[in-house]
Design a protein around this motif. Structure first.
Motif, mmCIF file in Angstrom:
data_model
loop_
_atom_site.group_PDB
_atom_site.id
_atom_site.type_symbol
_atom_site.label_atom_id
_atom_site.label_comp_id
_atom_site.label_asym_id
_atom_site.label_seq_id
_atom_site.Cartn_x
_atom_site.Cartn_y
_atom_site.Cartn_z
ATOM 1 N N UNK A 32 4.996 -5.047 0.050
ATOM 2 C CA UNK A 32 3.713 -5.614 -0.382
ATOM 3 C C UNK A 32 2.731 -4.502 -0.717
ATOM 4 N N UNK A 33 2.692 -3.452 0.109
ATOM 5 C CA UNK A 33 1.797 -2.320 -0.129
ATOM 6 C C UNK A 33 2.161 -1.597 -1.419
ATOM 7 N N UNK A 34 3.443 -1.420 -1.654
ATOM 8 C CA UNK A 34 3.882 -0.747 -2.877
ATOM 9 C C UNK A 34 3.530 -1.584 -4.104
ATOM 10 N N UNK A 35 3.763 -2.883 -4.046
ATOM 11 C CA UNK A 35 3.447 -3.761 -5.180
ATOM 12 C C UNK A 35 1.951 -3.757 -5.476
ATOM 13 N N UNK A 36 1.136 -3.872 -4.441
ATOM 14 C CA UNK A 36 -0.317 -3.852 -4.648
ATOM 15 C C UNK A 36 -0.755 -2.504 -5.202
ATOM 16 N N UNK A 37 -0.178 -1.429 -4.704
ATOM 17 C CA UNK A 37 -0.534 -0.091 -5.181
ATOM 18 C C UNK A 37 -0.185 0.124 -6.639
ATOM 19 N N UNK A 38 0.970 -0.347 -7.048
ATOM 20 C CA UNK A 38 1.375 -0.187 -8.446
ATOM 21 C C UNK A 38 0.450 -0.968 -9.371
ATOM 22 N N UNK A 39 0.136 -2.196 -9.010
ATOM 23 C CA UNK A 39 -0.708 -3.029 -9.866
ATOM 24 C C UNK A 39 -2.138 -2.495 -9.918
ATOM 25 N N UNK A 40 -2.693 -2.116 -8.776
ATOM 26 C CA UNK A 40 -4.062 -1.574 -8.760
ATOM 27 C C UNK A 40 -4.119 -0.278 -9.563
ATOM 28 N N UNK A 41 -3.139 0.572 -9.401
ATOM 29 C CA UNK A 41 -3.099 1.823 -10.159
ATOM 30 C C UNK A 41 -3.001 1.551 -11.656
ATOM 31 N N UNK A 42 -2.172 0.598 -12.042
ATOM 32 C CA UNK A 42 -2.035 0.263 -13.464
ATOM 33 C C UNK A 42 -3.347 -0.253 -14.042
ATOM 34 N N UNK A 43 -4.025 -1.118 -13.308
ATOM 35 C CA UNK A 43 -5.302 -1.650 -13.801
ATOM 36 C C UNK A 43 -6.333 -0.540 -13.934
ATOM 37 N N UNK A 44 -6.411 0.330 -12.956
ATOM 38 C CA UNK A 44 -7.408 1.406 -12.980
ATOM 39 C C UNK A 44 -7.101 2.396 -14.100
ATOM 40 N N UNK A 45 -5.856 2.793 -14.247
ATOM 41 C CA UNK A 45 -5.521 3.812 -15.233
ATOM 42 C C UNK A 45 -5.460 3.289 -16.659
ATOM 43 N N UNK A 46 -5.083 2.032 -16.859
ATOM 44 C CA UNK A 46 -4.993 1.509 -18.213
ATOM 45 C C UNK A 46 -6.352 1.226 -18.827
ATOM 46 N N UNK A 47 -7.343 0.963 -18.029
ATOM 47 C CA UNK A 47 -8.665 0.634 -18.566
ATOM 48 C C UNK A 47 -9.619 1.827 -18.589
ATOM 49 N N UNK A 48 -9.140 3.018 -18.331
ATOM 50 C CA UNK A 48 -10.016 4.186 -18.325
ATOM 51 C C UNK A 48 -10.169 4.698 -19.753
ATOM 52 N N UNK A 49 -11.390 4.702 -20.267
ATOM 53 C CA UNK A 49 -11.623 5.160 -21.630
ATOM 54 C C UNK A 49 -11.986 6.639 -21.631
ATOM 55 N N UNK A 50 -11.984 7.226 -22.785
ATOM 56 C CA UNK A 50 -12.328 8.649 -22.883
ATOM 57 C C UNK A 50 -13.807 8.895 -22.567
ATOM 58 N N UNK A 51 -14.664 8.000 -22.978
ATOM 59 C CA UNK A 51 -16.096 8.187 -22.748
ATOM 60 C C UNK A 51 -16.468 7.960 -21.291
ATOM 61 N N UNK A 52 -15.746 7.103 -20.610
ATOM 62 C CA UNK A 52 -16.093 6.731 -19.243
ATOM 63 C C UNK A 52 -14.900 7.026 -18.340
ATOM 64 N N UNK A 53 -14.468 8.269 -18.302
ATOM 65 C CA UNK A 53 -13.201 8.635 -17.704
ATOM 66 C C UNK A 53 -13.180 8.519 -16.190
ATOM 67 N N UNK A 54 -14.253 8.844 -15.490
ATOM 68 C CA UNK A 54 -14.152 8.906 -14.033
ATOM 69 C C UNK A 54 -14.877 7.788 -13.301
ATOM 70 N N UNK A 55 -15.637 6.986 -14.002
ATOM 71 C CA UNK A 55 -16.385 5.954 -13.278
ATOM 72 C C UNK A 55 -15.496 4.746 -12.992
ATOM 73 N N UNK A 56 -15.807 4.092 -11.902
ATOM 74 C CA UNK A 56 -15.058 2.896 -11.501
ATOM 75 C C UNK A 56 -16.015 1.724 -11.602
ATOM 76 N N UNK A 57 -15.948 0.990 -12.683
ATOM 77 C CA UNK A 57 -16.856 -0.124 -12.893
ATOM 78 C C UNK A 57 -16.545 -1.249 -11.914
ATOM 79 N N UNK A 58 -17.574 -1.990 -11.546
ATOM 80 C CA UNK A 58 -17.418 -3.074 -10.583
ATOM 81 C C UNK A 58 -16.442 -4.138 -11.088
#
Length: 115
Positions: A32-58
């Motif tokens: 369960x931890x691995x599955x949640x980690x993979x999905x959360x990582x994918x969501x965070x990394x796929x939506x990171x744009x060049x202009x807003x590279x390090x911020x984590x939007x709500x």
């Protein structure tokens, strides 16, 4: 300090799963931890744009949390868990730890860039 908290929250779900696997010979929480980690990582990394590279939007954090909970619940159910309150509660904790890890990591990157 925020980088340390990021590492602690990233290791917490895996530690929960490893402790459960060692004490009860049950690998469901680890998966369960691995599955949640993979999905959360994918969501965070796929939506990171060049202009807003390090911020984590709500909104992105909430989307990652929701999808991490769903992935973890589906994994638990597929592995034979049937107690829904326990599944959802544990899935929330695991996904929340992963999201907090990315949030603290983003804060640490912004602080390093500002200094």
């Amino acid at each position: 300090m925020t980088r340390f908290l990021s590492i602690v929250f990233a290791l917490a779900p895996l530690a929960f799963g490893a402790i459960r696997a060692y004490t009860a010979r049950d690998l469901r929480v680890l998966w369960m931890a691995v599955a949640a980690g993979i999905v959360v990582t994918a969501v965070v990394l796929l939506r990171r744009s060049r202009a807003n590279r390090s911020s984590m939007a709500l909104g992105r954090a909430l989307l990652a949390l929701l999808l991490g909970i769903i992935a973890s619940c589906v994994t638990a159910y597929a592995l034979g868990a049937r107690a829904w309150f326990g599944i959802v509660g544990m899935s929330f904790v695991l996904a929340f730890c992963w999201v907090l890890s990315f949030v603290f990591g983003a804060v640490a990157r912004q602080a390093a860039r500002a200094a």
